[in-house]
Design a protein around this motif. Structure first.
Motif, mmCIF file in Angstrom:
data_model
loop_
_atom_site.group_PDB
_atom_site.id
_atom_site.type_symbol
_atom_site.label_atom_id
_atom_site.label_comp_id
_atom_site.label_asym_id
_atom_site.label_seq_id
_atom_site.Cartn_x
_atom_site.Cartn_y
_atom_site.Cartn_z
ATOM 1 N N ARG A 66 0.831 -1.202 0.000
ATOM 2 C CA ARG A 66 0.000 0.000 0.000
ATOM 3 C C ARG A 66 0.870 1.259 0.000
ATOM 4 N N LYS A 67 1.961 1.247 0.769
ATOM 5 C CA LYS A 67 2.859 2.401 0.819
ATOM 6 C C LYS A 67 3.513 2.658 -0.530
ATOM 7 N N VAL A 68 3.936 1.586 -1.205
ATOM 8 C CA VAL A 68 4.549 1.736 -2.526
ATOM 9 C C VAL A 68 3.552 2.367 -3.493
ATOM 10 N N LEU A 69 2.320 1.899 -3.469
ATOM 11 C CA LEU A 69 1.304 2.458 -4.361
ATOM 12 C C LEU A 69 0.993 3.907 -4.015
ATOM 13 N N LEU A 70 0.976 4.235 -2.732
ATOM 14 C CA LEU A 70 0.703 5.616 -2.328
ATOM 15 C C LEU A 70 1.833 6.561 -2.734
ATOM 16 N N VAL A 71 3.042 6.052 -2.837
ATOM 17 C CA VAL A 71 4.166 6.878 -3.275
ATOM 18 C C VAL A 71 4.156 7.041 -4.797
ATOM 19 N N ASN A 72 3.922 5.950 -5.517
ATOM 20 C CA ASN A 72 4.044 5.987 -6.975
ATOM 21 C C ASN A 72 2.844 6.580 -7.696
ATOM 22 N N THR A 73 1.662 6.483 -7.126
ATOM 23 C CA THR A 73 0.471 6.991 -7.812
ATOM 24 C C THR A 73 0.527 8.490 -8.085
ATOM 25 N N PRO A 74 0.870 9.344 -7.130
ATOM 26 C CA PRO A 74 0.941 10.776 -7.456
ATOM 27 C C PRO A 74 2.014 11.105 -8.494
ATOM 28 N N ILE A 75 3.114 10.384 -8.467
ATOM 29 C CA ILE A 75 4.176 10.632 -9.448
ATOM 30 C C ILE A 75 3.667 10.321 -10.852
ATOM 31 N N ASN A 76 3.051 9.155 -11.009
ATOM 32 C CA ASN A 76 2.543 8.771 -12.327
ATOM 33 C C ASN A 76 1.385 9.655 -12.769
ATOM 34 N N ASN A 77 0.534 10.054 -11.833
ATOM 35 C CA ASN A 77 -0.568 10.954 -12.181
ATOM 36 C C ASN A 77 -0.054 12.304 -12.662
ATOM 37 N N SER A 78 0.958 12.841 -12.010
ATOM 38 C CA SER A 78 1.491 14.140 -12.427
ATOM 39 C C SER A 78 2.135 14.056 -13.805
ATOM 40 N N GLN A 79 2.812 12.956 -14.079
ATOM 41 C CA GLN A 79 3.398 12.802 -15.413
ATOM 42 C C GLN A 79 2.310 12.716 -16.474
ATOM 43 N N GLY A 80 1.292 11.925 -16.216
ATOM 44 C CA GLY A 80 0.201 11.789 -17.180
ATOM 45 C C GLY A 80 -0.560 13.080 -17.380
ATOM 46 N N LEU A 81 -0.806 13.796 -16.291
ATOM 47 C CA LEU A 81 -1.528 15.061 -16.414
ATOM 48 C C LEU A 81 -0.711 16.122 -17.134
ATOM 49 N N SER A 82 0.606 16.120 -16.968
ATOM 50 C CA SER A 82 1.424 17.104 -17.685
ATOM 51 C C SER A 82 1.396 16.837 -19.188
ATOM 52 N N VAL A 83 1.421 15.577 -19.583
ATOM 53 C CA VAL A 83 1.314 15.244 -21.018
ATOM 54 C C VAL A 83 -0.076 15.602 -21.528
ATOM 55 N N LEU A 84 -1.109 15.284 -20.753
ATOM 56 C CA LEU A 84 -2.478 15.613 -21.146
ATOM 57 C C LEU A 84 -2.656 17.123 -21.273
ATOM 58 N N PHE A 85 -2.080 17.877 -20.342
ATOM 59 C CA PHE A 85 -2.152 19.338 -20.410
ATOM 60 C C PHE A 85 -1.513 19.845 -21.700
ATOM 61 N N GLY A 86 -0.353 19.292 -22.042
ATOM 62 C CA GLY A 86 0.308 19.698 -23.280
ATOM 63 C C GLY A 86 -0.537 19.402 -24.509
ATOM 64 N N LEU A 87 -1.217 18.283 -24.510
ATOM 65 C CA LEU A 87 -2.088 17.944 -25.631
ATOM 66 C C LEU A 87 -3.319 18.841 -25.689
ATOM 67 N N LEU A 88 -3.890 19.164 -24.531
ATOM 68 C CA LEU A 88 -5.104 19.985 -24.502
ATOM 69 C C LEU A 88 -4.854 21.422 -24.945
ATOM 70 N N VAL A 89 -3.726 21.986 -24.575
ATOM 71 C CA VAL A 89 -3.432 23.368 -24.977
ATOM 72 C C VAL A 89 -2.651 23.421 -26.287
ATOM 73 N N LYS A 90 -2.475 22.269 -26.916
ATOM 74 C CA LYS A 90 -1.842 22.143 -28.235
ATOM 75 C C LYS A 90 -0.435 22.745 -28.268
ATOM 76 N N LEU A 91 0.361 22.345 -27.276
ATOM 77 C CA LEU A 91 1.765 22.752 -27.272
ATOM 78 C C LEU A 91 2.497 22.032 -28.406
ATOM 79 N N PRO A 92 3.523 22.666 -28.992
ATOM 80 C CA PRO A 92 4.247 21.998 -30.076
ATOM 81 C C PRO A 92 4.978 20.735 -29.606
ATOM 82 N N GLN A 93 5.417 20.736 -28.358
ATOM 83 C CA GLN A 93 6.062 19.561 -27.760
ATOM 84 C C GLN A 93 5.394 19.279 -26.422
ATOM 85 N N THR A 94 5.432 18.020 -26.034
ATOM 86 C CA THR A 94 4.890 17.703 -24.713
ATOM 87 C C THR A 94 5.805 18.291 -23.648
ATOM 88 N N PRO A 95 5.240 18.691 -22.504
ATOM 89 C CA PRO A 95 6.064 19.288 -21.446
ATOM 90 C C PRO A 95 7.133 18.339 -20.907
#
Length: 129
Positions: A66-95
């Motif tokens: 449970r501790k491993v999942l609690l540590v890794n989930t926010p890291i992976n979510n932030s990476q995914g959301l940063s890529v999604l943000f780049g796609l939504l605002v149509k950046l020329p490159q992903t962040p």
């Protein structure tokens, strides 16, 4: 109803109760083959303290997972959301590039996950339901 039961046994006469229990536990050294076949777990050394130790170790593994999942989930979510943000605002490159994601996962997931995975048991882990 709604209760979990366990049964320990070593003989042929214990087999029906071992089969009916949620967790049948047979003795490995002195127990009969019938009792071992009817049970879900076999105690190799015929020592009841082994059951307590096994339950404690299982709880430690579950708690650390449970501790491993609690540590890794926010890291992976932030990476995914940063890529999604780049796609939504149509950046020329992903962040964040693919190699940066891989490197971050390698460093964070492995090192922090390893630290969480080898933690000793928390105080009072056996008092939990």
């Amino acid at each position: 109803e709604g209760q979990v039961s366990s049964m320990t046994g070593d003989g042929v006469n214990d087999a029906p109760a071992l089969k009916a229990a949620n967790m049948g536990v047979a003795m490995g050294k002195e127990g009969t083959d019938v009792a071992r076949e009817a049970s879900e777990m076999i105690i190799a050394d015929d020592n009841f303290a082994t059951i307590v130790y096994a339950v404690k170790q299982g709880r430690v593994v579950w708690d650390n997972l449970r501790k491993v999942l609690l540590v890794n989930t926010p890291i992976n979510n932030s990476q995914g959301l940063s890529v999604l943000f780049g796609l939504l605002v149509k950046l020329p490159q992903t962040p964040i590039s693919a190699i940066q994601i891989l490197y971050s996962n390698f460093i964070c997931a492995v090192t922090l996950g390893f630290v969480c995975a080898i933690e000793p048991a928390e105080d009072g882990i056996m008092e939990l339901p």
